[in-house]
Design a protein around this motif. Structure first.
Motif, PDB file in Angstrom:
ATOM      1  N   PRO A 157       0.926  -1.176  -0.096  1.00 13.30           N
ATOM      2  CA  PRO A 157      -0.179   0.056   0.145  1.00 13.30           C
ATOM      3  C   PRO A 157       0.727   1.219   0.084  1.00 13.30           C
ATOM      4  N   ASP A 158       0.246   2.271  -0.585  1.00 16.25           N
ATOM      5  CA  ASP A 158       1.062   3.658  -0.512  1.00 16.25           C
ATOM      6  C   ASP A 158       0.581   4.412   0.664  1.00 16.25           C
ATOM      7  N   ASP A 159      -0.500   4.171   1.244  1.00 16.14           N
ATOM      8  CA  ASP A 159      -1.221   4.818   2.569  1.00 16.14           C
ATOM      9  C   ASP A 159      -0.263   4.336   3.729  1.00 16.14           C
ATOM     10  N   GLN A 160       0.467   5.770   4.505  1.00 16.38           N
ATOM     11  CA  GLN A 160       1.197   5.227   5.495  1.00 16.38           C
ATOM     12  C   GLN A 160       0.426   4.817   6.735  1.00 16.38           C
ATOM     13  N   ALA A 161      -0.854   5.061   6.864  1.00 19.43           N
ATOM     14  CA  ALA A 161      -1.587   4.785   7.712  1.00 19.43           C
ATOM     15  C   ALA A 161      -2.124   3.306   7.814  1.00 19.43           C
ATOM     16  N   VAL A 162      -1.980   2.578   6.715  1.00 18.92           N
ATOM     17  CA  VAL A 162      -2.082   1.023   6.422  1.00 18.92           C
ATOM     18  C   VAL A 162      -0.611   0.434   7.487  1.00 18.92           C
ATOM     19  N   TYR A 163       0.495   1.131   7.206  1.00 22.78           N
ATOM     20  CA  TYR A 163       1.641   0.519   7.872  1.00 22.78           C
ATOM     21  C   TYR A 163       1.365   1.035   9.463  1.00 22.78           C
ATOM     22  N   ASP A 164       1.045   2.144  10.031  1.00 19.24           N
ATOM     23  CA  ASP A 164       0.894   2.676  11.166  1.00 19.24           C
ATOM     24  C   ASP A 164       0.177   1.639  11.790  1.00 19.24           C
TER      25      ASP A 164
END
Length: 177
Positions: A157-164
């Motif tokens: 994913p490109d969305d940092q929120a997914v990794y967070d």
């Protein structure tokens, strides 16, 4: 697009674990032992080793996930993680951890790049035989995980929120399934 049929809702290694649960179990157990088992290295230090290796291998999913987990578990949080990924020597971490990170980066290149000098430098900073062992095994294992994730072109994913969110889950629950 993944090279094999994977659940498009599951990013990175989670899709691979769903695809082959029989291989997921031992790989998850290995990660649990290495990153959460008893150790004189903190969880955050071990997650940072995994992150720096994954970053060096340019594995976006593993870097994002483990950077977020490291940020949740290491003193200094995201600033420390970002500094270590930028340049180990500039990271605000103890000298022993810097020496271990240098060993981890050598393992990332090839196991033979771990020289007597690197080991002596880590020992001079107080690294134990077990910490040397575990650093090399974490680094080698993350080379495997990175190549597994990227070699099958899993979704990153490109969305940092997914990794967070993944980082919070890993920090709270570890790798045991």
């Amino acid at each position: 697009m993944p090279h094999i049929p994977l659940d498009p809702q599951l990013p990175g290694i989670t899709a691979l674990f769903a695809y082959r649960p029989e291989t997921a179990a031992p790989l998850g157990q290995l990660a649990q032992v290495l990153l959460r088992g008893p150790s004189t290295l903190t969880v955050g230090e071990r997650e940072l080793i995994a992150t720096v290796v994954s970053n060096g291998n340019e594995c976006r999913f593993c870097t994002g996930s483990h950077a977020a987990a490291a940020a949740e578990t290491i003193d200094g949080g995201r600033a420390v993680v970002d500094a270590a990924c930028g340049r180990v020597d500039d990271a605000p971490v103890p000298a022993k951890l810097k020496a271990l990170l240098r060993i981890a980066l050598a393992v990332r290149e090839t196991g033979r790049a771990v020289t007597e000098e690197l080991v002596a430098a880590a020992r001079a900073e107080g690294a134990t035989d077990t910490e040397l062992h575990d650093t090399v095994l974490i680094a080698a294992s993350f080379c495997l995980f990175n190549r597994y994730v990227d070699g099958l072109a899993t979704v990153a994913p490109d969305d940092q929120a997914v990794y967070d969110q993944i980082g919070k889950q890993l920090a709270a629950g570890g790798y045991a399934r």
